[in-house]
Design a protein around this motif. Structure first.
Motif, PDB file in Angstrom:
ATOM      1  N   ARG A  45      34.163  36.869   9.002  1.00  0.00           N
ATOM      2  CA  ARG A  45      33.968  37.607   8.023  1.00  0.00           C
ATOM      3  C   ARG A  45      34.264  37.176   6.802  1.00  0.00           C
ATOM      4  O   ARG A  45      34.676  35.850   6.573  1.00  0.00           O
ATOM      5  N   THR A  46      33.933  37.596   5.770  1.00  0.00           N
ATOM      6  CA  THR A  46      34.200  37.117   4.288  1.00  0.00           C
ATOM      7  C   THR A  46      35.107  38.232   3.652  1.00  0.00           C
ATOM      8  O   THR A  46      35.104  39.408   3.906  1.00  0.00           O
ATOM      9  N   LYS A  47      35.371  37.749   2.171  1.00  0.00           N
ATOM     10  CA  LYS A  47      36.435  38.653   1.580  1.00  0.00           C
ATOM     11  C   LYS A  47      37.288  39.635   1.979  1.00  0.00           C
ATOM     12  O   LYS A  47      37.789  40.691   1.931  1.00  0.00           O
ATOM     13  N   TYR A  48      38.180  38.786   2.947  1.00  0.00           N
ATOM     14  CA  TYR A  48      39.193  39.347   3.796  1.00  0.00           C
ATOM     15  C   TYR A  48      40.461  39.312   2.660  1.00  0.00           C
ATOM     16  O   TYR A  48      40.626  38.342   2.172  1.00  0.00           O
ATOM     17  N   GLY A  49      41.566  39.906   3.085  1.00  0.00           N
ATOM     18  CA  GLY A  49      42.826  39.678   2.565  1.00  0.00           C
ATOM     19  C   GLY A  49      43.462  38.922   3.470  1.00  0.00           C
ATOM     20  O   GLY A  49      43.600  38.997   4.777  1.00  0.00           O
ATOM     21  N   LEU A  50      44.398  38.140   2.920  1.00  0.00           N
ATOM     22  CA  LEU A  50      45.172  37.136   3.895  1.00  0.00           C
ATOM     23  C   LEU A  50      46.478  36.798   3.359  1.00  0.00           C
ATOM     24  O   LEU A  50      46.708  36.602   2.116  1.00  0.00           O
ATOM     25  N   THR A  51      47.500  36.843   3.986  1.00  0.00           N
ATOM     26  CA  THR A  51      49.106  36.408   3.443  1.00  0.00           C
ATOM     27  C   THR A  51      49.761  35.608   4.932  1.00  0.00           C
ATOM     28  O   THR A  51      49.038  35.855   5.933  1.00  0.00           O
ATOM     29  N   TYR A  52      50.502  34.971   4.249  1.00  0.00           N
ATOM     30  CA  TYR A  52      51.510  34.440   5.429  1.00  0.00           C
ATOM     31  C   TYR A  52      53.096  34.978   5.145  1.00  0.00           C
ATOM     32  O   TYR A  52      53.267  35.076   3.851  1.00  0.00           O
ATOM     33  N   THR A  53      53.568  35.363   6.095  1.00  0.00           N
ATOM     34  CA  THR A  53      54.900  36.028   6.333  1.00  0.00           C
ATOM     35  C   THR A  53      56.018  35.286   6.588  1.00  0.00           C
ATOM     36  O   THR A  53      55.943  35.042   7.808  1.00  0.00           O
ATOM     37  N   PRO A  54      56.573  34.444   5.992  1.00  0.00           N
ATOM     38  CA  PRO A  54      57.728  33.436   6.133  1.00  0.00           C
ATOM     39  C   PRO A  54      58.804  34.083   7.160  1.00  0.00           C
ATOM     40  O   PRO A  54      59.111  33.581   8.371  1.00  0.00           O
ATOM     41  N   ALA A  55      59.139  35.272   6.975  1.00  0.00           N
ATOM     42  CA  ALA A  55      60.222  35.820   8.076  1.00  0.00           C
ATOM     43  C   ALA A  55      59.538  36.054   9.467  1.00  0.00           C
ATOM     44  O   ALA A  55      60.242  35.955  10.295  1.00  0.00           O
ATOM     45  N   LEU A  56      58.385  36.054   9.413  1.00  0.00           N
ATOM     46  CA  LEU A  56      57.617  36.406  10.945  1.00  0.00           C
ATOM     47  C   LEU A  56      56.925  35.109  11.414  1.00  0.00           C
ATOM     48  O   LEU A  56      56.482  35.300  12.286  1.00  0.00           O
ATOM     49  N   ASP A  57      56.937  34.007  10.268  1.00  0.00           N
ATOM     50  CA  ASP A  57      56.214  32.800  10.622  1.00  0.00           C
ATOM     51  C   ASP A  57      54.827  33.120  11.192  1.00  0.00           C
ATOM     52  O   ASP A  57      54.182  32.446  12.166  1.00  0.00           O
ATOM     53  N   SER A  97      38.088  42.428  -0.253  1.00  0.00           N
ATOM     54  CA  SER A  97      38.699  41.818  -1.580  1.00  0.00           C
ATOM     55  C   SER A  97      39.905  42.440  -1.904  1.00  0.00           C
ATOM     56  O   SER A  97      40.374  42.518  -3.110  1.00  0.00           O
ATOM     57  N   CYS A  98      40.882  42.723  -1.052  1.00  0.00           N
ATOM     58  CA  CYS A  98      42.078  43.311  -1.443  1.00  0.00           C
ATOM     59  C   CYS A  98      43.119  42.319  -1.268  1.00  0.00           C
ATOM     60  O   CYS A  98      42.792  40.977  -0.830  1.00  0.00           O
ATOM     61  N   ARG A  99      44.345  42.238  -1.665  1.00  0.00           N
ATOM     62  CA  ARG A  99      45.293  41.386  -1.969  1.00  0.00           C
ATOM     63  C   ARG A  99      46.535  41.826  -0.920  1.00  0.00           C
ATOM     64  O   ARG A  99      46.589  42.849  -0.926  1.00  0.00           O
ATOM     65  N   LEU A 100      46.932  40.696  -0.219  1.00  0.00           N
ATOM     66  CA  LEU A 100      48.096  40.847   0.494  1.00  0.00           C
ATOM     67  C   LEU A 100      49.318  39.970  -0.014  1.00  0.00           C
ATOM     68  O   LEU A 100      49.052  38.898  -0.187  1.00  0.00           O
ATOM     69  N   LEU A 101      50.404  40.654  -0.155  1.00  0.00           N
ATOM     70  CA  LEU A 101      51.721  39.817  -0.515  1.00  0.00           C
ATOM     71  C   LEU A 101      52.568  40.154   0.471  1.00  0.00           C
ATOM     72  O   LEU A 101      52.990  41.291   0.948  1.00  0.00           O
ATOM     73  N   PRO A 102      53.444  38.893   0.955  1.00  0.00           N
ATOM     74  CA  PRO A 102      54.329  39.056   1.935  1.00  0.00           C
ATOM     75  C   PRO A 102      55.597  39.837   1.710  1.00  0.00           C
ATOM     76  O   PRO A 102      56.009  39.897   0.372  1.00  0.00           O
ATOM     77  N   THR A 103      56.186  40.585   2.491  1.00  0.00           N
ATOM     78  CA  THR A 103      57.697  41.072   2.382  1.00  0.00           C
ATOM     79  C   THR A 103      58.460  40.477   3.527  1.00  0.00           C
ATOM     80  O   THR A 103      58.017  39.824   4.453  1.00  0.00           O
ATOM     81  N   ALA A 104      59.587  41.085   3.556  1.00  0.00           N
ATOM     82  CA  ALA A 104      60.565  40.489   4.663  1.00  0.00           C
ATOM     83  C   ALA A 104      60.155  40.685   5.916  1.00  0.00           C
ATOM     84  O   ALA A 104      60.323  40.207   7.015  1.00  0.00           O
ATOM     85  N   LYS A 105      59.515  41.921   6.022  1.00  0.00           N
ATOM     86  CA  LYS A 105      59.288  42.468   7.350  1.00  0.00           C
ATOM     87  C   LYS A 105      57.596  42.394   7.888  1.00  0.00           C
ATOM     88  O   LYS A 105      57.295  43.251   8.843  1.00  0.00           O
ATOM     89  N   GLY A 106      56.954  42.209   6.740  1.00  0.00           N
ATOM     90  CA  GLY A 106      55.553  42.426   6.936  1.00  0.00           C
ATOM     91  C   GLY A 106      54.737  42.039   5.778  1.00  0.00           C
ATOM     92  O   GLY A 106      54.716  40.820   5.140  1.00  0.00           O
TER      93      GLY A 106
END
Length: 135
Positions: A45-57, A97-106
């Motif tokens: 796929r292309t144009k996906y939203g992606l983030t890394y959530t440190p609390a969940l590694d 093309s959405c944006r994902l931002l990490p939180t403490a639990k997701g």
């Protein structure tokens, strides 16, 4: 086409990770160590939203468009090179093309382009396996 998707750069545990699509799958390359990990069990796929959530590694990937430019609202949990699809009936509408931002639990999902080209200003929270639309 899939080749037009731009690489993403994420900060993960103090290292910069470049994420891009190639013919084998979704590639995660650590710029510092040079280590590369390819996720092959994920629909291209292309144009996906992606983030890394440190609390969940963990990485989370949402939506995007497939090779036929069909919009998706799939959610994938990616850890140790394995992608697991998360099925939830309450997911946001299909979008790219959405944006994902990490939180403490997701993470928080913001905006994107919906099927038909409409721009969304919706904000959703995904934590502990549940979606919640935010006001």
């Amino acid at each position: 086409s899939l080749g037009e998707d731009r690489p993403r750069v994420l900060l993960v545990k103090g290292d910069f990770i470049i994420v891009y699509l190639d013919s084998e799958g979704l590639v995660f390359k650590n710029i510092t160590s040079g280590k590369t990990n390819t996720v092959k069990d994920l629909q291209k796929r292309t144009k996906y939203g992606l983030t890394y959530t440190p609390a969940l590694d963990s990485y989370f990937l949402f939506g995007g468009t497939d090779e036929m430019d069909i919009f998706s609202n799939d959610l994938w949990h990616i850890k140790n090179g394995l992608a697991t699809k998360i099925v939830n009936e309450e997911a946001p509408s299909p979008r790219a093309s959405c944006r994902l931002l990490p939180t403490a639990k997701g993470f928080i999902l913001y905006g994107g382009v919906e099927t038909g080209g409409n721009l969304s200003n919706e904000m959703w929270r995904y934590e502990e396996g549940q979606w919640e639309q935010m006001e």
